[in-house]
Design an enzyme around this catalytic site. Sequence first.
Site, PDB file in Angstrom:
ATOM      1  NE  ARG A   1      -3.941   0.071   2.903  1.00 13.58           N
ATOM      2  CZ  ARG A   1      -5.343  -0.681   2.273  1.00 13.58           C
ATOM      3  NH1 ARG A   1      -4.465  -1.855   2.346  1.00 13.58           N
ATOM      4  NH2 ARG A   1      -5.816  -0.411   2.529  1.00 13.58           N
TER       5      ARG A   1
ATOM      6  NE  ARG B   1     -16.176  -2.428   3.748  1.00 16.01           N
ATOM      7  CZ  ARG B   1     -15.192  -2.465   3.502  1.00 16.01           C
ATOM      8  NH1 ARG B   1     -14.832  -3.641   2.621  1.00 16.01           N
ATOM      9  NH2 ARG B   1     -14.799  -1.828   3.559  1.00 16.01           N
TER      10      ARG B   1
ATOM     11  NE  ARG C   1     -13.359  -2.156   7.029  1.00 11.39           N
ATOM     12  CZ  ARG C   1     -12.357  -3.030   6.064  1.00 11.39           C
ATOM     13  NH1 ARG C   1     -13.150  -3.976   5.729  1.00 11.39           N
ATOM     14  NH2 ARG C   1     -11.935  -1.842   6.078  1.00 11.39           N
TER      15      ARG C   1
ATOM     16  NE  ARG D   1     -11.177   2.740   4.854  1.00 15.23           N
ATOM     17  CZ  ARG D   1     -12.007   1.908   4.496  1.00 15.23           C
ATOM     18  NH1 ARG D   1     -13.400   2.554   5.450  1.00 15.23           N
ATOM     19  NH2 ARG D   1     -12.349   0.938   3.678  1.00 15.23           N
TER      20      ARG D   1
HETATM   21  P1  AP5 Z   1     -15.149  -4.719  -0.658  1.00 18.04           P
HETATM   22  O1  AP5 Z   1     -15.120  -6.347  -1.350  1.00 18.04           O
HETATM   23  O2  AP5 Z   1     -14.777  -5.399   0.597  1.00 18.04           O
HETATM   24  O3  AP5 Z   1     -14.083  -3.645  -1.207  1.00 18.04           O
HETATM   25  P2  AP5 Z   1     -12.513  -3.522  -0.024  1.00 18.04           P
HETATM   26  O4  AP5 Z   1     -11.603  -3.310  -2.072  1.00 18.04           O
HETATM   27  O5  AP5 Z   1     -12.074  -5.165   0.060  1.00 18.04           O
HETATM   28  O6  AP5 Z   1     -12.264  -2.258   0.201  1.00 18.04           O
HETATM   29  P3  AP5 Z   1     -11.877  -2.485   1.666  1.00 18.04           P
HETATM   30  O7  AP5 Z   1     -12.422  -1.046   2.466  1.00 18.04           O
HETATM   31  O8  AP5 Z   1     -11.462  -3.690   2.059  1.00 18.04           O
HETATM   32  O9  AP5 Z   1     -10.240  -1.417   1.804  1.00 18.04           O
HETATM   33  P4  AP5 Z   1      -9.412  -1.157   2.823  1.00 18.04           P
HETATM   34  O10 AP5 Z   1      -8.154  -1.417   1.872  1.00 18.04           O
HETATM   35  O11 AP5 Z   1      -9.575   0.090   2.831  1.00 18.04           O
HETATM   36  O12 AP5 Z   1      -9.110  -1.871   3.477  1.00 18.04           O
HETATM   37  P5  AP5 Z   1      -8.930  -3.489   4.400  1.00 18.04           P
HETATM   38  O13 AP5 Z   1      -9.692  -4.138   5.350  1.00 18.04           O
HETATM   39  O14 AP5 Z   1      -8.199  -3.465   3.027  1.00 18.04           O
HETATM   40  O15 AP5 Z   1     -16.159  -4.288  -1.354  1.00 18.04           O
HETATM   41  C1  AP5 Z   1     -17.296  -3.110  -0.683  1.00 18.04           C
HETATM   42  C2  AP5 Z   1     -18.471  -2.983  -0.314  1.00 18.04           C
HETATM   43  O16 AP5 Z   1     -18.913  -3.150  -2.257  1.00 18.04           O
HETATM   44  C3  AP5 Z   1     -18.782  -3.999  -0.109  1.00 18.04           C
HETATM   45  O17 AP5 Z   1     -20.051  -3.836   0.556  1.00 18.04           O
HETATM   46  C4  AP5 Z   1     -19.220  -4.767  -1.843  1.00 18.04           C
HETATM   47  O18 AP5 Z   1     -20.690  -5.630  -1.506  1.00 18.04           O
HETATM   48  C5  AP5 Z   1     -19.635  -3.838  -2.546  1.00 18.04           C
HETATM   49  N1  AP5 Z   1     -19.787  -4.114  -3.629  1.00 18.04           N
HETATM   50  C6  AP5 Z   1     -18.119  -4.613  -3.791  1.00 18.04           C
HETATM   51  N2  AP5 Z   1     -17.741  -4.595  -6.162  1.00 18.04           N
HETATM   52  C7  AP5 Z   1     -18.588  -4.409  -6.141  1.00 18.04           C
HETATM   53  C8  AP5 Z   1     -19.307  -4.199  -7.275  1.00 18.04           C
HETATM   54  N3  AP5 Z   1     -19.098  -4.615  -8.357  1.00 18.04           N
HETATM   55  N4  AP5 Z   1     -20.679  -3.401  -7.480  1.00 18.04           N
HETATM   56  C9  AP5 Z   1     -21.175  -2.980  -6.347  1.00 18.04           C
HETATM   57  N5  AP5 Z   1     -20.762  -2.985  -5.295  1.00 18.04           N
HETATM   58  C10 AP5 Z   1     -19.958  -4.125  -5.213  1.00 18.04           C
HETATM   59  O19 AP5 Z   1      -7.594  -1.637   5.549  1.00 18.04           O
HETATM   60  C11 AP5 Z   1      -8.534  -1.897   6.706  1.00 18.04           C
HETATM   61  C12 AP5 Z   1      -7.163  -0.637   7.112  1.00 18.04           C
HETATM   62  O20 AP5 Z   1      -6.365  -1.518   7.199  1.00 18.04           O
HETATM   63  C13 AP5 Z   1      -6.715   0.292   6.465  1.00 18.04           C
HETATM   64  O21 AP5 Z   1      -7.629   1.393   6.424  1.00 18.04           O
HETATM   65  C14 AP5 Z   1      -5.370   0.683   6.913  1.00 18.04           C
HETATM   66  O22 AP5 Z   1      -5.208   1.517   8.263  1.00 18.04           O
HETATM   67  C15 AP5 Z   1      -4.787  -1.574   7.263  1.00 18.04           C
HETATM   68  N6  AP5 Z   1      -3.904  -1.828   6.566  1.00 18.04           N
HETATM   69  C16 AP5 Z   1      -4.339  -2.857   6.182  1.00 18.04           C
HETATM   70  N7  AP5 Z   1      -3.114  -2.820   5.494  1.00 18.04           N
HETATM   71  C17 AP5 Z   1      -2.422  -2.183   5.710  1.00 18.04           C
HETATM   72  C18 AP5 Z   1      -1.576  -2.631   4.673  1.00 18.04           C
HETATM   73  N8  AP5 Z   1      -0.639  -2.987   3.524  1.00 18.04           N
HETATM   74  N9  AP5 Z   1       0.151  -1.011   4.904  1.00 18.04           N
HETATM   75  C19 AP5 Z   1      -0.698  -0.356   5.999  1.00 18.04           C
HETATM   76  N10 AP5 Z   1      -1.834  -0.391   6.710  1.00 18.04           N
HETATM   77  C20 AP5 Z   1      -2.970  -1.283   6.171  1.00 18.04           C
HETATM   78 MG    MG Z   2     -11.198  -6.076   1.945  1.00 20.80          MG
END
Ligand code: AP5
Ligand code: MG
Length: 216
Positions: free
Chosen positions: A88, A127, A160, A171
């Site tokens: 990221r 979501r 969440r 974000r």
């Molecule tokens: P979903 O599939 O859940 O989307 P996503 O891309 O996985 O979104 P996230 O919110 O999980 O991404 P993120 O990167 O912010 O969170 P993460 O957990 O990685 O889909 C979203 C919604 O849309 C759902 O309701 C779904 O049903 C719907 N949807 C999906 N596809 C669709 C379509 N085609 N049409 C219509 N609807 C659709 O990270 C969370 C936190 O963890 C970060 O903020 C950070 O603090 C930390 N973190 C995680 N990884 C790192 C890292 N590598 N480095 C530093 N901090 C990190």
């Molecule tokens: Mg995700």
Amino acid sequence: MRIILLGPPGAGKGTQGERLVKKYNLPHISTGDIFRAAIKEGTELGMKAKEYMDKGELVPDELVVGIVKERLMQPDCQDGYLLDGFPRTVTQAEALSAALGELNTPLTGVVNVDVNQDELLDRLTGRRVCKSCGSTYHVKFNASKVRNVCDKCGGELYQRVDDTVETVKQRLEVYRNQTEPLIAYYENKGLLFTVDGSKDIDEVFKEVTAILDAKK
Ligand code: AP5
Ligand code: MG
Ligand code: ZN
């Protein structure tokens, strides 16, 4: 196959990831899921990560990189994996590249899921996630058959804590500043494939699998 799913919050990395790992029989490595599990267990890592996640900030690179490196050494990653939400930052990408160089296991490709910012806010605030199995739903776009109940396991659905309007905006800003540069980074390496993530879930899946099938 060693694949990265890249894209802004709400792009559908988790949704597509769930399906892709089933199709290709790969471990699904989501750093967000790893941190949420650590928070649930109340570990030291979880407590540290929570401070950043609740504000919509990135967890510091030095915390993330070690965890992913360790994960990639596990036996189930021998034949490939799908990374969701990692790397990221450019620092994380460089660290991954160094680790994979040492293991002599190059990446197969980076799938960039492209969705415009306006739609992301709707997706994230609607979501719902299963408490038991982690499956992802959306109140409008991908609703469970019974309200707040998981179709797959009957578990309870929750929202969440970082899916509030305020935190989502933060974000998205963090994504633009710190993660978006990875698009050019992987494009320069000839590893980037961009799909239109604004189509419906099945359409996006078809596009991604067409790309990956051609790489197998
Ligand atoms: P979903 O599939 O859940 O989307 P996503 O891309 O996985 O979104 P996230 O919110 O999980 O991404 P993120 O990167 O912010 O969170 P993460 O957990 O990685 O889909 C979203 C919604 O849309 C759902 O309701 C779904 O049903 C719907 N949807 C999906 N596809 C669709 C379509 N085609 N049409 C219509 N609807 C659709 O990270 C969370 C936190 O963890 C970060 O903020 C950070 O603090 C930390 N973190 C995680 N990884 C790192 C890292 N590598 N480095 C530093 N901090 C990190
Ligand atoms: Mg995700
Ligand atoms: Zn479930």
